[in-house]
Every structure is written in C-alpha cells, then in structure tokens.
Design an enzyme around this catalytic site. Sequence first.
Site, PDB file in Angstrom:
ATOM      1  N   HIS A 233       0.836  -1.204   0.000  1.00 30.98           N
ATOM      2  CA  HIS A 233       0.000   0.000   0.000  1.00 30.98           C
ATOM      3  C   HIS A 233       0.869   1.250   0.000  1.00 30.98           C
ATOM      4  O   HIS A 233       0.533   2.252  -0.648  1.00 30.98           O
ATOM      5  CB  HIS A 233      -0.901   0.021   1.244  1.00 30.98           C
ATOM      6  CG  HIS A 233      -1.878  -1.113   1.308  1.00 30.98           C
ATOM      7  ND1 HIS A 233      -1.755  -2.140   2.218  1.00 30.98           N
ATOM      8  CD2 HIS A 233      -2.978  -1.383   0.573  1.00 30.98           C
ATOM      9  CE1 HIS A 233      -2.759  -2.986   2.051  1.00 30.98           C
ATOM     10  NE2 HIS A 233      -3.514  -2.562   1.065  1.00 30.98           N
TER      11      HIS A 233
ATOM     12  N   LYS B 297      -1.649  -6.976  -8.091  1.00 33.14           N
ATOM     13  CA  LYS B 297      -1.782  -8.292  -7.461  1.00 33.14           C
ATOM     14  C   LYS B 297      -3.215  -8.799  -7.594  1.00 33.14           C
ATOM     15  O   LYS B 297      -3.443  -9.988  -7.748  1.00 33.14           O
ATOM     16  CB  LYS B 297      -1.368  -8.245  -5.993  1.00 33.14           C
ATOM     17  CG  LYS B 297      -1.366  -9.631  -5.319  1.00 33.14           C
ATOM     18  CD  LYS B 297      -0.849  -9.577  -3.914  1.00 33.14           C
ATOM     19  CE  LYS B 297      -1.914  -9.088  -2.965  1.00 33.14           C
ATOM     20  NZ  LYS B 297      -3.010 -10.097  -2.779  1.00 33.14           N
TER      21      LYS B 297
ATOM     22  N   SER C  29       0.626  -9.078   1.302  1.00 32.37           N
ATOM     23  CA  SER C  29      -0.816  -9.161   1.497  1.00 32.37           C
ATOM     24  C   SER C  29      -1.118  -8.991   2.975  1.00 32.37           C
ATOM     25  O   SER C  29      -0.339  -9.426   3.832  1.00 32.37           O
ATOM     26  CB  SER C  29      -1.351 -10.518   1.019  1.00 32.37           C
ATOM     27  OG  SER C  29      -2.698 -10.707   1.421  1.00 32.37           O
TER      28      SER C  29
END
Length: 329
Positions: free
Chosen positions: A33, A149, A185
Amino acid sequence: MTVLLRTSDDLHARGRGDRRVVVMTMGALHEGHGTLIRTAREIAGPRGDVVVTVFVNPLQFGAGEDLDRYPRTLESDVKIAEQAGADAVFAPSVDEVYPGGEPQVRLSAGPMGGRLEGATRPGHFDGVLTVVAKLLHLTRPDTALFGQKDAQQLALIRRMVRDLNFGIEIVGVPTVREDDGLALSSRNRFLSPEERRTALALSQALFAGRDRHAAQEALRARAREVPATRARAEALSAIGESRAAADAHAVSKAAPSGPSGVRAAARVILDEAARLRPPLALDYLALVDPSDFTEIQDDFTGEAVLAVAARVGTTRLIDNIPLTFGAAS
C-alpha cells in the site's frame, strides 16, 4: 499532516488540490500500500491531493469468509499513509457508505466476474464493483490507483469505468514482494512459519512459468535465425552455427511450448507443494487473456496473465504475473 476523515461531507469541506488521486484499501496497510500511496503522490504532484480510503466492505465477503477476521488497524494505517505522502485518510462507517442498510441496487460484474476468483467466490466482484463505484462517487478523484496483485479486480474496475463512463483514470501499480518472493498481502500475517514456507510455492510457480516462457522465447528467436536455404546452411556450418540452430529447434519442439509449457512448468511446483506439510490446496492455476479472463490457447499472441490462488491452512492467497506471447514480445 495527514487528516482522518469519517464522512464525505468532511472530505469535500476540506477542499482539494489541482488533481485528486485516490488509493482504495481495506486497511491493514503494508509496504505494498505504501508503494501505491507514493505513486499516487508522484501523480498528484505537490499541488495535488492524495486520499487513501480505508473501508472493509461487507458486500464482497461471502458466507464463511473472513470478514470478522479481517484486521482493523486504523491508527497504524494513518501513520503509514502519512509516511507515504497521503493528505487524508477517508475511513467511513458502513452506514456512511450504505445508508439504510445493504443496497437494493448493485453493480453486476458480468461474465468476467464469474470466472476464476468469481467462480470460487460467487458474488464477490459484484460487491467489489458496487463499493468501488460508491467510493469513487464519494471521493470524486481524477485518478484512482489499484494494485496489480488483484489483477482480475483491476481488469473489472477498468471495464466498469469505461463501460459506465466514469471519466476517471485507473492506474495499475506492480505487485510488491517480500525478499523471498511472496506477494505482500494483509493476510500474510495469518501464516505460521511453516505455512509461510509452503505459501512460497505460489510465487515460485509463477516464476517457473515465467522462466519457461523466457526460455521458449529465446529458443524461438534462435530458431528464426536458421538459414532458409541449403547454400546458407553450408556456409554457416563452417562456423558451427547450423549445429546451434538445430539444437535450438530440437529443444523448442521437444518440450511443451507456448502457454501449455508455461502452465506445465508452474504446475510442477504446485504439485510438489501439495505434498508438503502443511500442504498447499490449489484453487486454480490459470493463464488468461486480461481483457476477459478466459484461458488462452497455444496460438495466442499478446498480453496474458498467469494467475494462481490457493489455501495454506485457513489462509487463502492469490498472486499473478504478466507475460507476453508471440509477435508482441
């Protein structure tokens, strides 16, 4: 300083810069992020406005999925967003996004939304597109960034924005990986050390497919150099080129080639991981056309996506890499 805002009224009241760029997340922010937010900062420029949304969307979680388990780390999220250059974090409540309860009118992801992730998680992408559309309306960006992703999600969002004339630029940002190759993740935190070792098979399978593809393309390039006439062959044989070209032809024809070869190379890694302890439970391995996420054939040319999804223990993970086949490469 990054401000935390809870309502769209608060977001609009603070004004905006020359260009607003939005990064949509469900929170539990990590370096992946951070890369999205830093890219947004570059796109927005010093006079622009970067907004990070944090919202765990109940519509995209099916029965038995991990809605309640999904990590909520808002205080940490605001710090990470600030360090990466965000101007604001917009963290609305469920009532703010869905006033009056679950919406009666929702977007449909269509045929593409029923493939791969959509087949495994029925209705998932309807929920994703509905919340993305809502958040785009609430934040009113010029540009929105999403990670590659989630390749199928990115493709569907691009299609939605184009089909429904949103007038917003959608930018995909490459997947960020750990040093060992595992795609970053929020769900990685649920893996035990043993499960994490097994989970590495996802990226290793993708890399094996990529490497097989690169070798095939190199062999094809070498084979194309084979002399077309006997006279040229005899001339080149003096410097040993004919033998090298013949070897290239032999190898390229002996092994599975094209998309079939890529799938086969990846499958070897995944089959081995299924025998580990703990084992990897494969949901799918697919090599697809990114325009509609249908499987490609061996005569395919152009851009493709090699995608994988699997469970390790109770944690479900996805990953993918882009490939280019044929003349386009």
